[in-house]
Design a protein around this motif. Structure first.
Motif, PDB file in Angstrom:
ATOM      1  N   THR A  44       0.834  -1.203   0.000  1.00  0.00           N
ATOM      2  CA  THR A  44       0.000   0.000   0.000  1.00  0.00           C
ATOM      3  C   THR A  44       0.868   1.252   0.000  1.00  0.00           C
ATOM      4  OG1 THR A  44      -1.775  -1.181   1.130  1.00  0.00           O
ATOM      5  CG2 THR A  44      -1.855   1.231   1.211  1.00  0.00           C
ATOM      6  N   GLU A  45       1.922   1.262   0.808  1.00  0.00           N
ATOM      7  CA  GLU A  45       2.841   2.400   0.809  1.00  0.00           C
ATOM      8  C   GLU A  45       3.452   2.592  -0.575  1.00  0.00           C
ATOM      9  OE1 GLU A  45       5.615   1.548   3.949  1.00  0.00           O
ATOM     10  OE2 GLU A  45       4.211   2.180   5.511  1.00  0.00           O
ATOM     11  N   ALA A  46       3.888   1.509  -1.202  1.00  0.00           N
ATOM     12  CA  ALA A  46       4.492   1.598  -2.537  1.00  0.00           C
ATOM     13  C   ALA A  46       3.474   2.104  -3.561  1.00  0.00           C
ATOM     14  CB  ALA A  46       5.041   0.240  -2.955  1.00  0.00           C
ATOM     15  N   LEU A  47       2.249   1.612  -3.495  1.00  0.00           N
ATOM     16  CA  LEU A  47       1.220   2.036  -4.436  1.00  0.00           C
ATOM     17  C   LEU A  47       1.028   3.550  -4.395  1.00  0.00           C
ATOM     18  CD1 LEU A  47      -1.168   1.351  -6.388  1.00  0.00           C
ATOM     19  CD2 LEU A  47      -2.589   1.204  -4.331  1.00  0.00           C
ATOM     20  N   TYR A  48       0.850   4.096  -3.212  1.00  0.00           N
ATOM     21  CA  TYR A  48       0.596   5.527  -3.094  1.00  0.00           C
ATOM     22  C   TYR A  48       1.839   6.369  -3.354  1.00  0.00           C
ATOM     23  CZ  TYR A  48      -4.235   5.075  -1.790  1.00  0.00           C
ATOM     24  OH  TYR A  48      -5.576   4.833  -1.832  1.00  0.00           O
ATOM     25  N   GLN A  49       2.989   5.922  -2.894  1.00  0.00           N
ATOM     26  CA  GLN A  49       4.200   6.706  -3.071  1.00  0.00           C
ATOM     27  C   GLN A  49       4.751   6.608  -4.493  1.00  0.00           C
ATOM     28  OE1 GLN A  49       6.417   5.155   0.258  1.00  0.00           O
ATOM     29  NE2 GLN A  49       5.428   6.548   1.689  1.00  0.00           N
ATOM     30  N   ASP A  50       4.774   5.418  -5.059  1.00  0.00           N
ATOM     31  CA  ASP A  50       5.319   5.254  -6.417  1.00  0.00           C
ATOM     32  C   ASP A  50       4.469   5.938  -7.476  1.00  0.00           C
ATOM     33  OD1 ASP A  50       7.220   3.706  -5.163  1.00  0.00           O
ATOM     34  OD2 ASP A  50       6.539   1.802  -6.020  1.00  0.00           O
ATOM     35  N   HIS A  51       3.162   6.015  -7.243  1.00  0.00           N
ATOM     36  CA  HIS A  51       2.254   6.586  -8.242  1.00  0.00           C
ATOM     37  C   HIS A  51       1.691   7.937  -7.816  1.00  0.00           C
ATOM     38  CE1 HIS A  51       2.602   2.886 -10.427  1.00  0.00           C
ATOM     39  NE2 HIS A  51       2.279   2.227  -9.339  1.00  0.00           N
ATOM     40  N   GLU A  52       2.233   8.485  -6.709  1.00  0.00           N
ATOM     41  CA  GLU A  52       1.857   9.808  -6.211  1.00  0.00           C
ATOM     42  C   GLU A  52       0.338   9.958  -6.109  1.00  0.00           C
ATOM     43  OE1 GLU A  52       3.837  12.516  -8.830  1.00  0.00           O
ATOM     44  OE2 GLU A  52       5.823  11.818  -8.232  1.00  0.00           O
ATOM     45  N   LEU A  53      -0.318   8.913  -5.595  1.00  0.00           N
ATOM     46  CA  LEU A  53      -1.772   8.902  -5.501  1.00  0.00           C
ATOM     47  C   LEU A  53      -2.275   9.690  -4.303  1.00  0.00           C
ATOM     48  CD1 LEU A  53      -2.638   5.180  -6.300  1.00  0.00           C
ATOM     49  CD2 LEU A  53      -2.816   7.156  -7.816  1.00  0.00           C
ATOM     50  N   GLN A  54      -3.429  10.276  -4.493  1.00  0.00           N
ATOM     51  CA  GLN A  54      -4.157  10.911  -3.397  1.00  0.00           C
ATOM     52  C   GLN A  54      -5.634  10.693  -3.667  1.00  0.00           C
ATOM     53  OE1 GLN A  54      -3.022  14.899  -2.435  1.00  0.00           O
ATOM     54  NE2 GLN A  54      -4.851  15.264  -1.233  1.00  0.00           N
ATOM     55  N   THR A  55      -6.349  10.213  -2.636  1.00  0.00           N
ATOM     56  CA  THR A  55      -7.783  10.004  -2.748  1.00  0.00           C
ATOM     57  C   THR A  55      -8.501  10.829  -1.682  1.00  0.00           C
ATOM     58  OG1 THR A  55      -7.656   8.052  -1.326  1.00  0.00           O
ATOM     59  CG2 THR A  55      -7.613   7.671  -3.700  1.00  0.00           C
ATOM     60  N   ARG A  56      -9.742  11.169  -1.983  1.00  0.00           N
ATOM     61  CA  ARG A  56     -10.563  11.933  -1.042  1.00  0.00           C
ATOM     62  C   ARG A  56     -11.947  11.298  -0.993  1.00  0.00           C
ATOM     63  NH1 ARG A  56     -13.922  16.934  -1.111  1.00  0.00           N
ATOM     64  NH2 ARG A  56     -13.807  16.830  -3.377  1.00  0.00           N
ATOM     65  N   GLN A  57     -12.366  10.943   0.207  1.00  0.00           N
ATOM     66  CA  GLN A  57     -13.682  10.341   0.376  1.00  0.00           C
ATOM     67  C   GLN A  57     -14.766  11.403   0.222  1.00  0.00           C
ATOM     68  OE1 GLN A  57     -15.108   9.043   4.302  1.00  0.00           O
ATOM     69  NE2 GLN A  57     -15.423   7.047   3.351  1.00  0.00           N
ATOM     70  N   LEU A  58     -15.798  11.041  -0.537  1.00  0.00           N
ATOM     71  CA  LEU A  58     -16.925  11.942  -0.743  1.00  0.00           C
ATOM     72  C   LEU A  58     -18.162  11.501   0.029  1.00  0.00           C
ATOM     73  CD1 LEU A  58     -16.444  12.403  -4.582  1.00  0.00           C
ATOM     74  CD2 LEU A  58     -15.730  13.960  -2.757  1.00  0.00           C
ATOM     75  N   GLY A  59     -18.186  10.231   0.442  1.00  0.00           N
ATOM     76  CA  GLY A  59     -19.321   9.740   1.199  1.00  0.00           C
ATOM     77  C   GLY A  59     -19.411   8.231   1.149  1.00  0.00           C
ATOM     78  N   VAL A  60     -20.432   7.709   1.794  1.00  0.00           N
ATOM     79  CA  VAL A  60     -20.720   6.276   1.762  1.00  0.00           C
ATOM     80  C   VAL A  60     -22.206   6.092   1.520  1.00  0.00           C
ATOM     81  CG1 VAL A  60     -18.791   5.561   3.238  1.00  0.00           C
ATOM     82  CG2 VAL A  60     -20.999   6.090   4.256  1.00  0.00           C
ATOM     83  N   ALA A  61     -22.542   4.988   0.857  1.00  0.00           N
ATOM     84  CA  ALA A  61     -23.941   4.613   0.637  1.00  0.00           C
ATOM     85  C   ALA A  61     -24.116   3.232   1.253  1.00  0.00           C
ATOM     86  CB  ALA A  61     -24.249   4.587  -0.858  1.00  0.00           C
ATOM     87  N   TRP A  62     -24.937   3.147   2.294  1.00  0.00           N
ATOM     88  CA  TRP A  62     -25.131   1.892   3.017  1.00  0.00           C
ATOM     89  C   TRP A  62     -26.023   0.963   2.226  1.00  0.00           C
ATOM     90  CZ3 TRP A  62     -21.745   1.445   6.729  1.00  0.00           C
ATOM     91  CH2 TRP A  62     -21.248   2.586   7.329  1.00  0.00           C
ATOM     92  N   THR A  63     -25.693  -0.309   2.243  1.00  0.00           N
ATOM     93  CA  THR A  63     -26.503  -1.327   1.576  1.00  0.00           C
ATOM     94  C   THR A  63     -26.964  -2.329   2.635  1.00  0.00           C
ATOM     95  OG1 THR A  63     -24.532  -2.606   0.947  1.00  0.00           O
ATOM     96  CG2 THR A  63     -25.326  -0.984  -0.650  1.00  0.00           C
ATOM     97  N   THR A  64     -27.002  -3.590   2.307  1.00  0.00           N
ATOM     98  CA  THR A  64     -27.522  -4.618   3.204  1.00  0.00           C
ATOM     99  C   THR A  64     -26.567  -4.919   4.358  1.00  0.00           C
ATOM    100  OG1 THR A  64     -28.618  -5.605   1.316  1.00  0.00           O
ATOM    101  CG2 THR A  64     -28.417  -6.973   3.266  1.00  0.00           C
ATOM    102  N   SER A  65     -27.132  -5.071   5.551  1.00  0.00           N
ATOM    103  CA  SER A  65     -26.358  -5.470   6.729  1.00  0.00           C
ATOM    104  C   SER A  65     -27.106  -6.585   7.446  1.00  0.00           C
ATOM    105  CB  SER A  65     -26.167  -4.289   7.679  1.00  0.00           C
ATOM    106  OG  SER A  65     -25.427  -3.271   7.055  1.00  0.00           O
ATOM    107  N   SER A  66     -26.366  -7.404   8.186  1.00  0.00           N
ATOM    108  CA  SER A  66     -26.995  -8.483   8.953  1.00  0.00           C
ATOM    109  C   SER A  66     -26.251  -8.682  10.262  1.00  0.00           C
ATOM    110  CB  SER A  66     -27.015  -9.782   8.145  1.00  0.00           C
ATOM    111  OG  SER A  66     -25.695 -10.213   7.882  1.00  0.00           O
ATOM    112  N   LEU A  67     -26.949  -9.271  11.229  1.00  0.00           N
ATOM    113  CA  LEU A  67     -26.393  -9.547  12.544  1.00  0.00           C
ATOM    114  C   LEU A  67     -26.683 -10.997  12.876  1.00  0.00           C
ATOM    115  CD1 LEU A  67     -25.107  -8.297  15.132  1.00  0.00           C
ATOM    116  CD2 LEU A  67     -27.440  -7.805  15.899  1.00  0.00           C
ATOM    117  N   SER A  68     -25.683 -11.712  13.368  1.00  0.00           N
ATOM    118  CA  SER A  68     -25.884 -13.119  13.715  1.00  0.00           C
ATOM    119  C   SER A  68     -26.853 -13.243  14.896  1.00  0.00           C
ATOM    120  CB  SER A  68     -24.547 -13.788  14.056  1.00  0.00           C
ATOM    121  OG  SER A  68     -24.003 -13.223  15.234  1.00  0.00           O
ATOM    122  N   ALA A  69     -27.449 -14.413  15.016  1.00  0.00           N
ATOM    123  CA  ALA A  69     -28.423 -14.662  16.085  1.00  0.00           C
ATOM    124  C   ALA A  69     -27.809 -14.462  17.466  1.00  0.00           C
ATOM    125  CB  ALA A  69     -29.008 -16.067  15.953  1.00  0.00           C
TER     126      ALA A  69
END
Length: 136
Positions: A44-69
């Protein structure tokens, strides 16, 4: 979930080490060991540093969730919506990615109880795709 997603999706070559530390705090011991065996930190460090990547989160959209018994395991689905704000042109072009365009990635997070806390025990990621634009 929100803190984990913010660490993962607000990442750059300059902060990748700090965001990895923040990310790993949310994982079970077993999941951290699996990532270590897969050399996740270095790749992950190599990916971002070697390719000079920067990402910015814009939000999340929740979908299906479940909880065990027994209420000791949950699966949470959502799409993370983010953009690339910087990156090596060749890297982005090879993946048909554009700067400042919205992308969505479906994710399914498995959470388990660790005492009084919930920790991430697995993450399944779907393919990155262009996201719908909101607004007028």
């Amino acid at each position: 979930m929100a803190l984990h997603s913010a660490a993962v999706d607000n990442r750059s070559a300059d902060n990748v080490e700090d965001t990895l530390e923040a990310e790993y705090q949310h994982y079970s011991d077993g999941f951290n060991r699996m990532l270590e065996d897969q050399n996740h930190r270095a790749s992950t460090e190599a990916l971002y540093q070697d390719h000079e990547l920067q990402t910015r989160q814009l939000g999340v959209a929740w979908t299906t969730s479940s909880l065990s018994a027994d209420r000791n395991r949950a699966v949470v689905g959502f799409e993370s919506i983010f953009e690339f704000t910087a990156g090596d042109e060749t890297y982005l072009d090879e993946r048909e990615l554009e700067l400042d365009e919205r992308y969505a990635q479906p994710r399914e997070i498995t959470l388990v109880r660790a005492g009084e806390e919930w920790v991430i025990d697995n993450i399944e990621k779907g393919p990155l795709r262009a996201a719908a634009t909101l607004g007028p």
